[in-house]
Scaffold this motif. Structure first.
Motif, PDB file in Angstrom:
ATOM      1  N   THR A   1     110.744  35.393  39.258  1.00  0.00           N
ATOM      2  CA  THR A   1     110.075  36.596  39.903  1.00  0.00           C
ATOM      3  C   THR A   1     111.090  37.766  39.161  1.00  0.00           C
ATOM      4  O   THR A   1     110.511  38.508  38.443  1.00  0.00           O
ATOM      5  CB  THR A   1     110.304  36.481  41.444  1.00  0.00           C
ATOM      6  OG1 THR A   1     111.615  36.246  41.697  1.00  0.00           O
ATOM      7  CG2 THR A   1     109.277  35.855  41.952  1.00  0.00           C
TER       8      THR A   1
ATOM      9  N   TYR B   1     110.224  39.760  36.000  1.00  0.00           N
ATOM     10  CA  TYR B   1     110.012  41.431  36.004  1.00  0.00           C
ATOM     11  C   TYR B   1     110.958  41.982  34.879  1.00  0.00           C
ATOM     12  O   TYR B   1     110.537  42.744  34.038  1.00  0.00           O
ATOM     13  CB  TYR B   1     110.302  41.712  37.333  1.00  0.00           C
ATOM     14  CG  TYR B   1     110.511  43.216  37.541  1.00  0.00           C
ATOM     15  CD1 TYR B   1     109.238  43.978  37.695  1.00  0.00           C
ATOM     16  CD2 TYR B   1     111.701  43.925  37.376  1.00  0.00           C
ATOM     17  CE1 TYR B   1     109.454  45.262  37.470  1.00  0.00           C
ATOM     18  CE2 TYR B   1     111.535  45.345  37.468  1.00  0.00           C
ATOM     19  CZ  TYR B   1     110.619  45.982  37.625  1.00  0.00           C
ATOM     20  OH  TYR B   1     110.434  47.435  37.758  1.00  0.00           O
TER      21      TYR B   1
ATOM     22  N   ILE C   1     106.327  41.723  45.437  1.00  0.00           N
ATOM     23  CA  ILE C   1     107.229  40.883  46.350  1.00  0.00           C
ATOM     24  C   ILE C   1     108.811  41.288  46.131  1.00  0.00           C
ATOM     25  O   ILE C   1     109.646  41.391  47.123  1.00  0.00           O
ATOM     26  CB  ILE C   1     107.304  39.418  45.712  1.00  0.00           C
ATOM     27  CG1 ILE C   1     105.840  38.803  45.968  1.00  0.00           C
ATOM     28  CG2 ILE C   1     108.347  38.555  46.193  1.00  0.00           C
ATOM     29  CD1 ILE C   1     105.516  37.520  45.550  1.00  0.00           C
TER      30      ILE C   1
ATOM     31  N   ILE D   1     104.152  40.271  41.948  1.00  0.00           N
ATOM     32  CA  ILE D   1     105.553  39.881  41.569  1.00  0.00           C
ATOM     33  C   ILE D   1     106.369  41.460  41.849  1.00  0.00           C
ATOM     34  O   ILE D   1     107.459  41.308  42.534  1.00  0.00           O
ATOM     35  CB  ILE D   1     105.888  39.245  40.245  1.00  0.00           C
ATOM     36  CG1 ILE D   1     105.372  37.888  40.057  1.00  0.00           C
ATOM     37  CG2 ILE D   1     107.526  39.350  39.983  1.00  0.00           C
ATOM     38  CD1 ILE D   1     105.776  37.339  38.742  1.00  0.00           C
TER      39      ILE D   1
ATOM     40  N   SER E   1     114.028  32.885  41.693  1.00  0.00           N
ATOM     41  CA  SER E   1     114.392  34.022  41.320  1.00  0.00           C
ATOM     42  C   SER E   1     114.104  34.217  39.749  1.00  0.00           C
ATOM     43  O   SER E   1     113.830  35.206  39.007  1.00  0.00           O
ATOM     44  CB  SER E   1     115.795  34.360  41.578  1.00  0.00           C
ATOM     45  OG  SER E   1     116.734  33.310  40.728  1.00  0.00           O
TER      46      SER E   1
END
Length: 289
Positions: free
Chosen positions: A78, A82, A122, A119, A75
């Motif tokens: 990603t 982000y 995903i 990313i 996490s």
């Protein structure tokens, strides 16, 4: 100043690692039993779901803790990345520094653009709602709002004063603009050393944003599992789900995922604000003694 005694297992260990790991494992057990209904009567499944025997606790706790660490790491590379690429660090957008944009990268651009695109794909439930609800409907203002100009100016001047007085940096502007530097790391440690009344609050915020970030990742996984089943790309369940019902479920899961993401950014912002405020207020007090 009395040093804070850190417990062997902190609040972050439970909220950030154990609870998300246990939640995912327990959910997967139910999912596995749902895929194969005959396993609901299996001694192994019943043994793990009931927790009637004490010998289950220790391996379950250890496995949950390990899985929680894995989830937290994934996490962080990603969902947290982000957030940083999209909005910037909270310590910077709080002070009014503009974000450069999600695809604003250094060389080589093609490689970094590809990584950021992957990313974003995903964590599609987050990026999709962040674009629609966050940007178009301006919901980003709830969790990426900057401070008012007066307070931001006060904190900036205090950070500059701390750099000059404590870090012995005669002229911080020689090292380029503040947006280019990781000034928050020094401010945070200054607050830890000089503002003990704020330490518990900062640690609680860290535990909360780590927990929400990891839970958001788990719901991203749920989203893709349901998506693969509804689209029939990879049927997961024995029972078919209608397209209409599947879309409703996907929408609900995606909204929940985005809600957890907003909670993560909100507490990430509060943690940064608490450190900035603690450092600026304590510096004023020590200078006046």
């Amino acid at each position: 100043y009395m040093p804070t005694k850190q417990n062997p297992f902190s609040l972050f260990d439970f909220l950030g690692y154990f609870i998300p790991g246990a939640f995912l494992l327990y959910t997967l057990l139910f999912l596995f039993a749902y895929i194969q209904p005959s396993l609901l009567h299996s001694d192994a499944i019943v043994k793990y779901l009931s927790f009637e025997k004490p010998d289950i606790y220790i391996p379950f706790v250890i496995l949950s803790y390990i899985v929680g660490h894995l989830l937290s790491f994934i996490s962080s590379i990603t969902i947290e990345q982000y957030s940083i690429w999209q909005f910037g660090y909270p310590s910077k957008f709080l002070l009014g520094f503009p974000s450069r944009g999600y695809f604003s990268v250094e060389e080589p651009k093609c490689f970094h653009h590809f990584i950021r695109f992957i990313i974003a794909l995903i964590i599609l439930p987050i990026t999709m709602h962040d674009l629609v609800l966050g940007k178009l409907f301006r919901m980003r203002e709830f969790y990426t709002k900057s401070l008012d100009t007066l307070l931001a100016d006060v904190i900036k001047r205090k950070i500059k004063a701390i750099a000059i007085s404590c870090a012995k940096v005669s002229d911080p502007q020689v090292y380029d603009m503040a947006i280019e530097h990781d000034f928050f790391r020094y401010v945070y440690h200054y607050a830890l050393e000089n503002a003990p009344n704020h330490q518990d609050k900062m640690q609680n915020y860290v535990a909360l944003y780590g927990f929400l970030r990891t839970i958001a990742l788990i719901f991203v996984c749920f989203f893709w599992i349901i998506f693969l089943h509804v689209s029939k790309l990879m049927p997961v369940f024995n029972k078919d789900v209608s397209m209409g019902g599947g879309i409703i479920v996907l929408f609900i899961i995606s909204v929940l995922t985005y809600t957890f993401f907003m909670g993560f950014v909100k507490f990430y912002r509060r943690y940064s604000l608490e450190a900035l405020m603690a450092a600026s207020v304590v510096y004023q007090e020590t200078q006046s003694e």
